[in-house]
Design a protein around this motif. Structure first.
Motif, PDB file in Angstrom:
ATOM      1  N   HIS A 293       0.832  -1.202   0.000  1.00  0.00           N
ATOM      2  CA  HIS A 293       0.000   0.000   0.000  1.00  0.00           C
ATOM      3  C   HIS A 293       0.864   1.248   0.000  1.00  0.00           C
ATOM      4  N   LEU A 294       1.935   1.254   0.808  1.00  0.00           N
ATOM      5  CA  LEU A 294       2.847   2.403   0.851  1.00  0.00           C
ATOM      6  C   LEU A 294       3.518   2.598  -0.499  1.00  0.00           C
ATOM      7  N   GLN A 295       3.975   1.510  -1.117  1.00  0.00           N
ATOM      8  CA  GLN A 295       4.643   1.622  -2.410  1.00  0.00           C
ATOM      9  C   GLN A 295       3.692   2.168  -3.474  1.00  0.00           C
ATOM     10  N   GLN A 296       2.457   1.702  -3.467  1.00  0.00           N
ATOM     11  CA  GLN A 296       1.466   2.188  -4.424  1.00  0.00           C
ATOM     12  C   GLN A 296       1.174   3.666  -4.194  1.00  0.00           C
ATOM     13  N   TYR A 297       1.039   4.050  -2.935  1.00  0.00           N
ATOM     14  CA  TYR A 297       0.795   5.456  -2.580  1.00  0.00           C
ATOM     15  C   TYR A 297       1.920   6.353  -3.087  1.00  0.00           C
ATOM     16  N   LEU A 298       3.151   5.926  -2.850  1.00  0.00           N
ATOM     17  CA  LEU A 298       4.292   6.733  -3.298  1.00  0.00           C
ATOM     18  C   LEU A 298       4.363   6.776  -4.817  1.00  0.00           C
ATOM     19  N   SER A 299       4.046   5.659  -5.467  1.00  0.00           N
ATOM     20  CA  SER A 299       4.037   5.628  -6.928  1.00  0.00           C
ATOM     21  C   SER A 299       3.028   6.625  -7.495  1.00  0.00           C
ATOM     22  N   GLU A 300       1.866   6.695  -6.880  1.00  0.00           N
ATOM     23  CA  GLU A 300       0.840   7.650  -7.326  1.00  0.00           C
ATOM     24  C   GLU A 300       1.286   9.094  -7.127  1.00  0.00           C
ATOM     25  N   LYS A 301       2.203   9.290  -6.178  1.00  0.00           N
ATOM     26  CA  LYS A 301       2.778  10.626  -5.947  1.00  0.00           C
ATOM     27  C   LYS A 301       3.955  10.911  -6.883  1.00  0.00           C
ATOM     28  N   GLY A 302       4.325   9.907  -7.708  1.00  0.00           N
ATOM     29  CA  GLY A 302       5.454  10.082  -8.607  1.00  0.00           C
ATOM     30  C   GLY A 302       6.788   9.780  -7.974  1.00  0.00           C
ATOM     31  N   ILE A 303       6.788   9.044  -6.855  1.00  0.00           N
ATOM     32  CA  ILE A 303       8.019   8.728  -6.125  1.00  0.00           C
ATOM     33  C   ILE A 303       8.397   7.275  -6.356  1.00  0.00           C
ATOM     34  N   GLY A 304       9.569   7.054  -6.902  1.00  0.00           N
ATOM     35  CA  GLY A 304      10.024   5.701  -7.191  1.00  0.00           C
ATOM     36  C   GLY A 304      10.602   5.005  -5.970  1.00  0.00           C
ATOM     37  N   THR A 305      10.315   3.731  -5.835  1.00  0.00           N
ATOM     38  CA  THR A 305      10.859   2.907  -4.748  1.00  0.00           C
ATOM     39  C   THR A 305      11.264   1.548  -5.328  1.00  0.00           C
ATOM     40  N   VAL A 306      12.079   0.817  -4.583  1.00  0.00           N
ATOM     41  CA  VAL A 306      12.501  -0.525  -4.993  1.00  0.00           C
ATOM     42  C   VAL A 306      12.496  -1.431  -3.766  1.00  0.00           C
ATOM     43  N   ILE A 307      12.196  -2.719  -3.960  1.00  0.00           N
ATOM     44  CA  ILE A 307      12.246  -3.689  -2.866  1.00  0.00           C
ATOM     45  C   ILE A 307      13.570  -4.436  -2.926  1.00  0.00           C
ATOM     46  N   HIS A 308      14.383  -4.315  -1.888  1.00  0.00           N
ATOM     47  CA  HIS A 308      15.661  -5.039  -1.761  1.00  0.00           C
ATOM     48  C   HIS A 308      15.586  -5.961  -0.539  1.00  0.00           C
ATOM     49  N   TYR A 309      15.264  -7.208  -0.676  1.00  0.00           N
ATOM     50  CA  TYR A 309      15.055  -8.013  -1.876  1.00  0.00           C
ATOM     51  C   TYR A 309      13.816  -8.833  -1.628  1.00  0.00           C
ATOM     52  N   PRO A 310      12.918  -9.010  -2.624  1.00  0.00           N
ATOM     53  CA  PRO A 310      11.623  -9.638  -2.364  1.00  0.00           C
ATOM     54  C   PRO A 310      11.653 -11.141  -2.147  1.00  0.00           C
TER      55      PRO A 310
END
Length: 363
Positions: A293-310
């Motif tokens: 949910h946090l990653q999706q929220y940030l994506s909608e704000k135009g903020i890129g994130t990455v998961i290290h490591y899924p």
């Protein structure tokens, strides 16, 4: 506003004139493999890390593979490694025929020294210490265990160029330390590159033979080796970035400090730094139960994130043959399911930082 997870060309533009002059110098010289630039970089990098020797290689995975090969670790041997490390660490062990023995990470995402001894057997030959996300591990405690059981220590410093433990740099505490210079690393090249550091002259010479088809003299092959040579152009670029590395690290530290001081949100946990260690903030990783949910929220704000490591190595398809199942390493698996890396890079503007901080506080 859009804030990418990383923007590599900003580092290039900081020292553009120096890089371009170096490129032309190397191109005009006409010597592109194992020449003066590599030799000078090896000397300068060893001096920076605080070791007697440094050997340039083609990439970080080769550094790991060659390190265990040089130490004579192979089939029938076991190597202790943390369960949440990037899979390349494990590949360095298994490509040599050895078996990885996983240990849970601590609250700093690094190898939990208190859980090592219970995993040691008469087959254990080494401990691979991965300084994950930019922070030096609890290396003193790990070295004490290694000395007690007469084990080799290998450091993976792919994410920790310049990080400290009690004033000493990561890469200076082990029998062999392995570095990656992949472009996104703190000391990143403009292509692939790697290195090994050591205080052991015999090991350094062995690594030089292994990196060059197993030969010191052309066509005189002593062993079956590899083609793993740092090229002149990348070595030249790395020499420039190495000269600026402390100032680049300071910039990353300032961004991390701002995040730590200004982000206030109980929905996720901020990273911690061990008292006697420093972090060079290769990654800024938060822990969030609502990660998706946090990653999706940030994506909608135009903020890129990455998961290290899924996917932790023990659950990867590549290592199914080891026979592990979900639940075998609950801490590593918990991190895999809940950590998220935020934007932090050299050249990140104050406005971009503010935008990310505000978005995190509003979540």
């Amino acid at each position: 506003m859009n804030v990418n997870f990383n923007v590599l060309d900003r580092q290039y533009k900081m020292f553009q004139k120096e890089y371009e002059e170096k490129a032309l110098k190397v191109l005009n010289k006409g010597w592109y493999i194992l020449g003066e630039e590599v030799e000078l970089f090896e000397k300068e990098f060893a001096q920076y890390i605080g070791t007697k020797y440094s050997v340039g290689l083609a990439n970080g995975l080769d550094a790991l593979i060659i390190a265990f090969r040089a130490l004579g670790i192979g089939a029938g041997d076991e190597v202790i490694v943390q369960a949440n490390a990037y899979i390349a660490c494990v590949m360095g062990i298994t490509i040599n025929g050895a078996t990885p023995v996983f240990v849970e990470p601590d609250e700093y995402y690094n190898l939990d020294a208190s859980k090592i001894e219970e995993k040691i057997t008469n087959k254990t030959k080494a401990i691979l210490v991965v300084h994950l996300y930019g922070q030096t591990s609890n290396i003193e405690a790990i070295r004490n265990i290694a000395e007690k059981y007469q084990l080799k220590v290998v450091e993976d410093c792919a994410q920790s160029h310049g990080s400290l433990y009690n004033g000493g740099k990561s890469g200076s505490f082990s029998d062999i330390a392995c570095f990656s210079f992949y472009p996104s690393k703190n000391l990143g090249a403009f292509g692939d590159g790697g290195a090994i550091t050591t205080d052991d002259e015999e090991l350094a010479n062995k690594i030089k033979v292994l990196r060059n088809y197993g030969s010191q003299k052309r066509y005189h092959n002593e062993v079956v080796g590899y083609n793993s040579r740092l090229d002149e152009l990348q070595a030249g670029f790395l020499r420039i970035k190495l000269a600026h590395l402390d100032e680049l690290t300071k910039e990353r530290e300032n961004i991390a400090k701002r995040y730590l001081e200004e982000v206030k949100n109980h929905k996720f946990d901020m990273p911690k730094v061990r008292e006697n260690s420093t972090s060079v903030w290769h990654l800024f990783v938060v822990y969030c139960k609502e990660r998706a949910h946090l990653q999706q929220y940030l994506s909608e704000k135009g903020i890129g994130t990455v998961i290290h490591y899924p996917i932790p190595p023990h659950l990867s398809e590549a290592y199914e043959y080891l026979g592990f199942k979900e639940g075998d390493f609950p801490i590593a698996e918990d991190y895999a399911n809940h950590v998220l890396s935020l934007p932090l890079y050299n050249g990140m503007t104050a406005e971009e930082q503010r935008y990310v901080i505000d978005a995190l506080n509003e979540y």
